[in-house]
Write a protein that holds these residues in place. Structure first.
Motif, mmCIF file in Angstrom:
data_model
loop_
_atom_site.group_PDB
_atom_site.id
_atom_site.type_symbol
_atom_site.label_atom_id
_atom_site.label_comp_id
_atom_site.label_asym_id
_atom_site.label_seq_id
_atom_site.Cartn_x
_atom_site.Cartn_y
_atom_site.Cartn_z
ATOM 1 N N THR A 24 0.797 -1.228 0.000
ATOM 2 C CA THR A 24 0.000 0.000 0.000
ATOM 3 C C THR A 24 0.826 1.272 0.000
ATOM 4 O O THR A 24 0.262 2.368 -0.081
ATOM 5 C CB THR A 24 -0.925 0.019 1.230
ATOM 6 N N ASP A 137 4.659 -4.805 2.499
ATOM 7 C CA ASP A 137 3.930 -3.567 2.783
ATOM 8 C C ASP A 137 4.784 -2.600 3.595
ATOM 9 O O ASP A 137 4.837 -1.396 3.301
ATOM 10 C CB ASP A 137 2.640 -3.899 3.531
ATOM 11 N N HIS A 141 6.584 1.318 2.602
ATOM 12 C CA HIS A 141 6.433 2.524 3.405
ATOM 13 C C HIS A 141 7.758 2.992 4.006
ATOM 14 O O HIS A 141 7.770 3.829 4.904
ATOM 15 C CB HIS A 141 5.409 2.294 4.511
ATOM 16 N N ASP A 343 -5.369 -7.135 5.591
ATOM 17 C CA ASP A 343 -5.554 -5.676 5.622
ATOM 18 C C ASP A 343 -5.459 -5.164 7.058
ATOM 19 O O ASP A 343 -4.800 -4.155 7.336
ATOM 20 C CB ASP A 343 -6.920 -5.286 5.046
#
Length: 380
Positions: A24, A137, A141, A343
């Motif tokens: 993400t 993920d 980031h 998630d």
């Protein structure tokens, strides 16, 4: 896939499409593997092994998204993982076909000493790859993530020289000589060694200079989550920790552990006081054994802390295996889809590290969120 299950999946000869969700974050993710040898101690499980050998996967922000995504695991590892879990409804090499997102050996991106480091420790019998979706993920980031295969504690680990090690620790535990305490202590030693290899004077990774050695944390699943407290007690470099669905074993000293800590578990086993409604002695032992360790440790966690439980989750829900089981047509008993549970895991784990390693306060950690109604904040 976290435990033996009936695979009512694809017909014989038909390969299920297995893939991890895209990260993400804004950065492309890269990955590489390290073969490390700790000559300062013998292997705790292999008789006669005078050194401890480890395979470690690194995930990190990459300079470009161009390149070939890394394999999830080898065909040999897939076959042993599935066979050891009595999963026969999918091809033996199915886990080696999982589509990942991180580019193999991509050029790392970042400034010197700018990237926080998170160590991930998988569950007992599981390989480091089971936490790949979370690792990718975090890398997207801006984190460097080190996933450790704790040798002889996974059903299969393949080394670059072709050796395949199996789960000797499981056999030792069956004979009564491999206690949970031994697993936690050994993993704590593995973590400290890997931290030294990544942040010491002669690092094992050429891009290790990107890591900020003052911003290190750890998360683990099951036995790996239990090992997070053991590792924090043994190594002050670890500033914060997360236990995902693991009953803890390492005793916290009476003066407490003041660094930030997050418990994240399934509602069925880790709701405070959940053992009181259980009627059978066996179920009481299982439930109270899980909850009571968190209740014991909660009182001794004297810094920032949270206890979160996820409705509908099962043990595998905090790993890739929940998602991959869904994709393979396997029912593992979860009331929550594998995609949704990933998630949730990604969101809360990253929020915790963003707050405690990057200094970015996260409202998600302060109160229940309408975005994640499955998550309950507990106050034992």
């Amino acid at each position: 896939m976290g435990s033996p299950a009936d695979a009512a999946g694809a017909p014989a000869g038909q390969r299920p499409a297995l893939c991890l969700p895209e990260p993400t974050g804004p950065c492309p993710a890269g990955t590489t593997s390290l073969w490390l040898t700790d000559t300062s101690r013998p292997d705790p499980w292999a008789a006669g092994a005078v050194a401890r050998e480890l395979m470690v996967s690194l995930w990190y922000p990459a300079a470009t998204p161009e390149g070939r995504p890394a394999p999830y695991m080898t065909a040999a590892e897939s076959e042993l993982q599935l066979a050891s879990r009595s999963i026969t409804g999918i091809p033996p090499d199915a886990l080696s076909t999982v589509e990942t997102n991180a580019v193999s050996s991509a050029t790392p991106a970042g400034q010197q000493r700018s990237l926080p480091l998170v160590v991930l420790s998988p569950g007992f019998t599981s390989p480091r790859s089971t936490l790949t979706a979370l690792a990718e993920d975090l890398a997207s980031h801006g984190y460097v993530v080190a996933g450790i295969d704790h040798t002889y504690e996974s059903f299969a680990t393949v080394f670059p020289d072709g050796r395949v090690t199996t789960c000797l620790a499981r056999e030792a535990r069956r004979r009564g000589s491999g206690s949970q305490e031994k697993v936690a202590a050994g993993r704590a030693a593995d973590v400290s060694f890997v931290l030294g290899e990544l942040t010491g004077a002669h690092p094992a990774w050429p891009a290790a200079g990107l890591i900020d050695p003052s911003r290190i944390a750890m998360a683990g699943h099951s036995a790996g989550g239990a090992a997070a407290i053991a590792a924090m007690l043994a190594d002050p470099r670890i500033r914060a920790g997360i236990d995902m669905d693991g009953a803890t074993v390492a005793p916290i000293p009476d003066h407490g552990l003041s660094r930030p800590f997050l418990f994240l578990g399934k509602q069925s086993n880790y709701t405070p006081g959940s053992g009181s409604a259980v009627t059978t002695p066996r179920d009481w032992k299982l439930l109270r054994g899980a909850v009571s360790t968190w209740e014991r440790d909660w009182e001794l966690l004297t810094g920032w802390k949270r206890w979160l439980v996820v409705a509908g989750a099962v043990h595998a829900s905090f790993t890739d295996f929940g998602l991959l089981a869904d994709q393979a047509g396997m029912d593992i008993g979860a009331g929550l889809s594998g995609a949704r549970s990933l998630d949730i895991t990604r969101a809360y784990v990253r929020a915790f590290f963003d707050q405690h390693l990057l200094g970015r306060p996260q409202a998600l950690l302060d109160q229940p969120s309408p975005r994640y109604p499955e998550v309950t904040f507990c106050s034992p």
